[in-house]
Scaffold this active site. Sequence first.
Site, PDB file in Angstrom:
ATOM      1  N   THR A  72       4.722  -3.612   0.371  1.00 24.71           N
ATOM      2  CA  THR A  72       3.541  -3.459   1.206  1.00 24.71           C
ATOM      3  C   THR A  72       3.795  -4.010   2.599  1.00 24.71           C
ATOM      4  OG1 THR A  72       2.430  -4.003  -0.823  1.00 24.71           O
ATOM      5  CG2 THR A  72       1.109  -4.167   1.135  1.00 24.71           C
ATOM      6  N   ARG A 114      -1.750   6.156  -9.599  1.00 25.81           N
ATOM      7  CA  ARG A 114      -1.576   4.711  -9.849  1.00 25.81           C
ATOM      8  C   ARG A 114      -2.034   3.915  -8.620  1.00 25.81           C
ATOM      9  NH1 ARG A 114       1.572   0.689  -6.905  1.00 25.81           N
ATOM     10  NH2 ARG A 114       2.041  -1.003  -8.341  1.00 25.81           N
ATOM     11  N   VAL A 115      -2.741   2.822  -8.858  1.00 27.03           N
ATOM     12  CA  VAL A 115      -3.151   1.922  -7.775  1.00 27.03           C
ATOM     13  C   VAL A 115      -2.611   0.533  -8.084  1.00 27.03           C
ATOM     14  CG1 VAL A 115      -5.113   0.834  -6.622  1.00 27.03           C
ATOM     15  CG2 VAL A 115      -5.225   3.256  -7.239  1.00 27.03           C
ATOM     16  N   GLY A 116      -1.945  -0.075  -7.115  1.00 27.42           N
ATOM     17  CA  GLY A 116      -1.440  -1.436  -7.270  1.00 27.42           C
ATOM     18  C   GLY A 116      -2.446  -2.438  -6.732  1.00 27.42           C
ATOM     19  N   ASP A 117      -1.928  -3.588  -6.331  1.00 27.98           N
ATOM     20  CA  ASP A 117      -2.825  -4.658  -5.876  1.00 27.98           C
ATOM     21  C   ASP A 117      -3.347  -4.481  -4.457  1.00 27.98           C
ATOM     22  OD1 ASP A 117       0.014  -5.115  -5.123  1.00 27.98           O
ATOM     23  OD2 ASP A 117      -0.855  -6.767  -3.982  1.00 27.98           O
ATOM     24  N   THR A 174       2.025  -9.434  -1.354  1.00 28.02           N
ATOM     25  CA  THR A 174       3.022  -8.365  -1.418  1.00 28.02           C
ATOM     26  C   THR A 174       3.892  -8.602  -2.650  1.00 28.02           C
ATOM     27  OG1 THR A 174       5.057  -7.566  -0.397  1.00 28.02           O
ATOM     28  CG2 THR A 174       4.273  -9.693   0.375  1.00 28.02           C
ATOM     29  N   GLY A 175       4.241  -7.538  -3.332  1.00 27.12           N
ATOM     30  CA  GLY A 175       5.049  -7.671  -4.543  1.00 27.12           C
ATOM     31  C   GLY A 175       4.672  -6.594  -5.541  1.00 27.12           C
ATOM     32  N   GLY A 231       2.632  -4.718  -7.846  1.00 30.55           N
ATOM     33  CA  GLY A 231       1.176  -4.661  -7.859  1.00 30.55           C
ATOM     34  C   GLY A 231       0.534  -4.969  -9.192  1.00 30.55           C
TER      35      GLY A 231
HETATM   36  N1  GLY Z   1       2.188  -4.278  -3.882  1.00 27.21           N
HETATM   37  C1  GLY Z   1       2.210  -2.883  -3.712  1.00 27.21           C
HETATM   38  C2  GLY Z   1       2.044  -2.140  -4.942  1.00 27.21           C
HETATM   39  O1  GLY Z   1       2.470  -2.588  -6.004  1.00 27.21           O
HETATM   40  O2  GLY Z   1       1.500  -1.070  -4.892  1.00 27.21           O
END
Ligand code: GLY
Length: 257
Positions: A140, A168-171, A190-191, A193
């Site tokens: 990110t 798909r949705v991350g953090d 960041t990392g 998700g």
């Molecule tokens: N941190 C970004 C994601 O995993 O989508």
Amino acid sequence: MPEPMLVCHGGAGHTAKDQPGVDKAADTGWNILSAGGTAVEAVVAAVQIMEDDPLLNAGTGGRKRADGSVQLDAAIATSDDRLGAIMAIEDTPNPIQVAAGLLNESIHILVGEGARQWADQQGYPKAKVRGSDSPSGNDTVGCVAIDQSGLMAVASSTGGCTGRPRGRVGDTPLWGPGLWVDQNVAIAATGIGEEITLKMLCHRVAIHPGSLHEKLQHGLSLFDPSIEVGLIGISVDGEGLGQANTEMPWAIRSANQ
Ligand code: GLY
């Protein structure tokens, strides 16, 4: 009067070769803040610079999904209780602009086709996003800022992780795990998700007692070292910092730095 300050990052797991893009973003945001601009204007401009950098995983450089599509997530929030978040939007080179457009609306989160339809209605640019096949640097970009009025803002944007399924949705666009701002601190993560979401990371960092350094260290300590995680933050009393359990290009700008 609060001292303006800004911190940017280019993603946990990214290396020094991506530092110039982060520095450029920080300089852009700082030019706005130091000229009396708002924290919102500064974080949007900084994130937009990083979305336009093909080396970074957001906007133009957004990592491709398993089906080859480029679906992007972005979010922004402010210390005066506003939020805008866009998830899995396509054909949108700068999703942070669309997310920022939601800050003053009565709805705060839009997903997929509905997000793009709203962006069309509002006149936000629509164009095919090139995307990146890179198997690394799966992360990110983000920025936190405080302006001379004391308003804090946090903004993040991502293409997700290479090869994840469509939808798909991350953090990154999630209020709590991926970003947080209150009257005391602004935090962006960041990392990976899925891992960050399970830990409700940014909120837990914000409420941990102690200095900003101690808060970020606590956040990183929640993860096995094999899981790449990074955090940036600023506090209302003048601290600004980036920390990660891996390489992470980041930059800070203030009147003193
Ligand atoms: N941190 C970004 C994601 O995993 O989508």
